[in-house]
Design a protein around this motif. Sequence first.
Motif, short mmCIF file in Angstrom:
data_model
loop_
_atom_site.label_atom_id
_atom_site.label_comp_id
_atom_site.label_asym_id
_atom_site.label_seq_id
_atom_site.Cartn_x
_atom_site.Cartn_y
_atom_site.Cartn_z
N SER A 427 0.83 -1.21 0.00
CA SER A 427 0.00 0.00 0.00
C SER A 427 0.86 1.25 0.00
O SER A 427 2.08 1.20 0.11
CB SER A 427 -0.89 0.01 1.25
OG SER A 427 -0.12 0.38 2.39
N LYS A 438 0.38 -7.65 1.22
CA LYS A 438 -0.21 -8.99 1.18
C LYS A 438 0.90 -9.99 1.51
O LYS A 438 2.10 -9.66 1.39
CB LYS A 438 -0.82 -9.30 -0.18
CG LYS A 438 0.17 -9.40 -1.35
CD LYS A 438 -0.55 -9.65 -2.66
CE LYS A 438 0.42 -9.76 -3.83
NZ LYS A 438 -0.27 -9.98 -5.13
N PHE A 538 -5.97 -6.68 4.20
CA PHE A 538 -7.11 -5.75 4.27
C PHE A 538 -7.74 -5.71 5.66
O PHE A 538 -7.63 -4.72 6.37
CB PHE A 538 -8.16 -6.11 3.22
CG PHE A 538 -7.75 -5.79 1.81
CD1 PHE A 538 -7.77 -4.47 1.35
CD2 PHE A 538 -7.33 -6.78 0.95
CE1 PHE A 538 -7.39 -4.16 0.05
CE2 PHE A 538 -6.94 -6.48 -0.35
CZ PHE A 538 -6.96 -5.16 -0.81
N ASN A 539 -8.43 -6.78 6.06
CA ASN A 539 -9.29 -6.71 7.24
C ASN A 539 -8.53 -6.69 8.56
O ASN A 539 -8.54 -5.70 9.29
CB ASN A 539 -10.30 -7.85 7.19
CG ASN A 539 -11.25 -7.71 6.02
OD1 ASN A 539 -11.87 -6.65 5.84
ND2 ASN A 539 -11.34 -8.72 5.18
N ARG A 568 -4.89 2.01 0.89
CA ARG A 568 -5.14 0.63 0.47
C ARG A 568 -6.56 0.56 -0.07
O ARG A 568 -7.51 0.26 0.66
CB ARG A 568 -5.00 -0.30 1.68
CG ARG A 568 -5.06 -1.80 1.39
CD ARG A 568 -3.80 -2.26 0.81
NE ARG A 568 -3.60 -3.70 0.90
CZ ARG A 568 -2.78 -4.36 0.10
NH1 ARG A 568 -2.09 -3.70 -0.84
NH2 ARG A 568 -2.61 -5.66 0.22
N ASN A 570 -10.24 0.07 -1.24
CA ASN A 570 -11.24 -0.88 -0.72
C ASN A 570 -11.13 -1.02 0.79
O ASN A 570 -12.08 -1.46 1.43
CB ASN A 570 -11.16 -2.25 -1.38
CG ASN A 570 -11.51 -2.20 -2.86
OD1 ASN A 570 -12.43 -1.47 -3.24
ND2 ASN A 570 -10.78 -2.94 -3.68
N ARG A 573 -12.60 -4.37 4.43
CA ARG A 573 -13.76 -4.80 3.65
C ARG A 573 -14.91 -5.32 4.52
O ARG A 573 -16.07 -5.14 4.18
CB ARG A 573 -13.33 -5.88 2.66
CG ARG A 573 -12.34 -5.36 1.62
CD ARG A 573 -11.87 -6.47 0.70
NE ARG A 573 -11.07 -5.94 -0.41
CZ ARG A 573 -10.54 -6.69 -1.37
NH1 ARG A 573 -10.71 -8.00 -1.35
NH2 ARG A 573 -9.85 -6.14 -2.34
#
Length: 592
Positions: A427, A438, A538-539, A568, A570, A573
Motif C-alpha cells: 500500500s 499482502k 485488508f481486514n 489501500r 477498498n 472490507r
Amino acid sequence: MTVQRSHFPDRSPVSTLVDFITSGMDDSRYDARLTDPPLIERNSSIKSYTTSRATYPKVRVFYRRHQHADNLPTSPAPIPLLVFIHGLGGSVAQFNALLTSLTPIASCLAVDLPGCGISEFEPRDWPAYTTNALVELLEKVIEDHRDAPAGQGVVLIGHSMGTSLAALLANPRRPKAELHKHVLGLVAICPTTGESLEVWGRWLRAALCIPDFLFDLWRAFDRLGGLESPSVHRFVGKNADAETKRLQYMFNCQSRTPVFRRMAWGALPARGKGMAPEGTATLETWAGLDLPVFLVGGEDDQVVSPADVDKIASALGKKEISPDPDMNGVTDSSDDSGDDANGTARIPALPRHPRKVVISTKLPSPAGHGLLYAQPTVPVLAGLISDFLSTHVTGRLSLGWQLQYLCKDGKWDVKNLEKWRNVAPVSGPIGGVFRAIKTLREVDEEHCPRVFVEKWGGIIKDVIDISHDNPVYDPRGLEQGGIRYHKFPTLSKVPPNDAEIREFIDLVDKIRTDQKQRAQAEVWGDGYAIGVHCHYGFNRTGFLIACYLVERCGFTAKEAIEAFAKARPNGIRHEHFRDRLHVRYSGVKSEA
C-alpha cells in the motif's frame, strides 16, 4: 512505606523482612500463568508422568505438530521432532522466540520441568529432581510425542543446564537408555560442563545448606533495583535493551527457590557420602556423542563461562567437515537446482544417523546467558540453528525446500491464488508509520522475499506477519536482506480482541523505538515504515493499523479507517471489523 507487624502475623523477623522487601516489587504481574505467550498457551496441556523414580502429576507440555506434516514425505521417517529443554530456574516461555521461528519447519515439543513455569511443584522429594531423574522424565515425555512407529527422529535443543540433560539423553553410554538411537542432532545454547559446575560447586553446596527463607532473602536483595538489579545484569548485561531486561526480571520472579535448590543439588557431581549420587554431564559425556552438534555461547555470559564452548568442542574432537551434499537432495554436481525433470522439488536425504560434525560459535558482546530471548540476538540465533539443522541434520528441515515441495500446483499456499495475484503487493504510506502488504510467497517471481528486499528494503524495515498459519515464505530471506520479521498470529475473519490489540500496539511501539536507533546508526532516509500483512492485507491488517493510529497517533476511528482505505483502496472490507472499531473508540461502554 510503613510496615506494621500485624501485616505478617506469626512470622519470624527474617520472614517479615523478606515479605517487606518483596512487597515493594509488584511481582504478582509476572505470574507464569498470566504471562504465558499466546503460541505456548494455545499449544500446551497438563499431563501426568510416572517414572521409575517418581510420579509427576501436573507437568506442562508444549507440543505443536507441524502444520503440513501430513503433506510432507514420511519415508524413511517423518521430519524430525524438535525438543526444547530449559535450564536451571528456566521455563518453556524462554524459548518463545525460538519456537516462533522453528515451529514452521518441524513439530516442536517443550516441557516445563516439575516446579518450573506452570508445572506443579510435585513431588517434593529431593531425589525426584536429580539430573538422572529429570532425564528419565524427559525421555518419557519425548517417547509420548515422538512418532515411534514411523521411526521419527528427534533433535535436542537445550539451554544452560538443559544442554547437560540433552547430552545425557543423546549419549549411547547411558545404561538401559534407548532414546539416543533416535537422536539426530543436538543444539547446545550456553552449554555447561562438569568443570564449570565444579567452580560453582563449593558455593552451591554451602548455599544449599541455607534454609529456604534465607535463600529467598538473598534473592530479594539480588532483585532490588528491578530491571537494573544485579540479578538482571548478571544474565543479560547492564546494556541490554529494556524488553530483554523485563523478560529476565520476569523469569527471575517466576523461578521458585525450593525447585532451584533441588535441581542444583541434583546436578552437583558426587562429593562424599550423602551428596548427590548423580551429577551433570561431564566432558566425558560430551565426548561420547556421535552426531551433529552445534554449540553456541555468548561472549558476555557471566553465568556459564563462554570458554565451555571451546572445552566441549575440544572434547568432541571438533574439526571442519563439509556439509553432506545428500542433505539437500543434490546428487549430481552438474545440477544443483534442487528440482527434478518435472520441476518438483527433490526430496533431501533423511539419514537415521547423520554423520558427526561439531560446529561452534560465540555471539559477540553484549550476548549473555539470556541470548535465547534477548531481542538483539534471537534472530541471529534462530537463523544459525535453522542453517545447522538443514545443512547437517537433513535438508528437509529447510523451510524454503518445504515450501517448494508443497507448492506442487501453485495453489496450496494461498486460499485463492488468482485473488491474491490481483491484490496490490504494497500500500501507500499509512499514518507515517505503516505499509499494508499482502503475504509473500516463496515461489512467486514478483512477491517473494528476495524481490521484496530489492524493491522495498529501503523503505520497509520490519514486517509483522499477523496471519494465523505458518508463513508461506521463508522469513530468513527478509532477515538476510536487513528486514526484521515479527510473527504475531491472529485468527482470520475475527476482529482481534483487547489483549491482541494491546500486544500489537506494544510490539509496534518497540519496533518504532528500535527503528529510530537503527535509522541513526545506519543513516536511513525519511519515510521508513513497518509492513503488516495477514493474507491479503485488508481486514485484520487494517483493523490493527487503525487501532494503532487511534491510540498512538491521535486519529479518530473514522479518520483511521479512511486513512487506511485511501492508502489501500477498498480498505477494511468486512463491515463487522469497521463496526467493532467504531464501538471500541466511541467512548460508550456497556454495563453488566
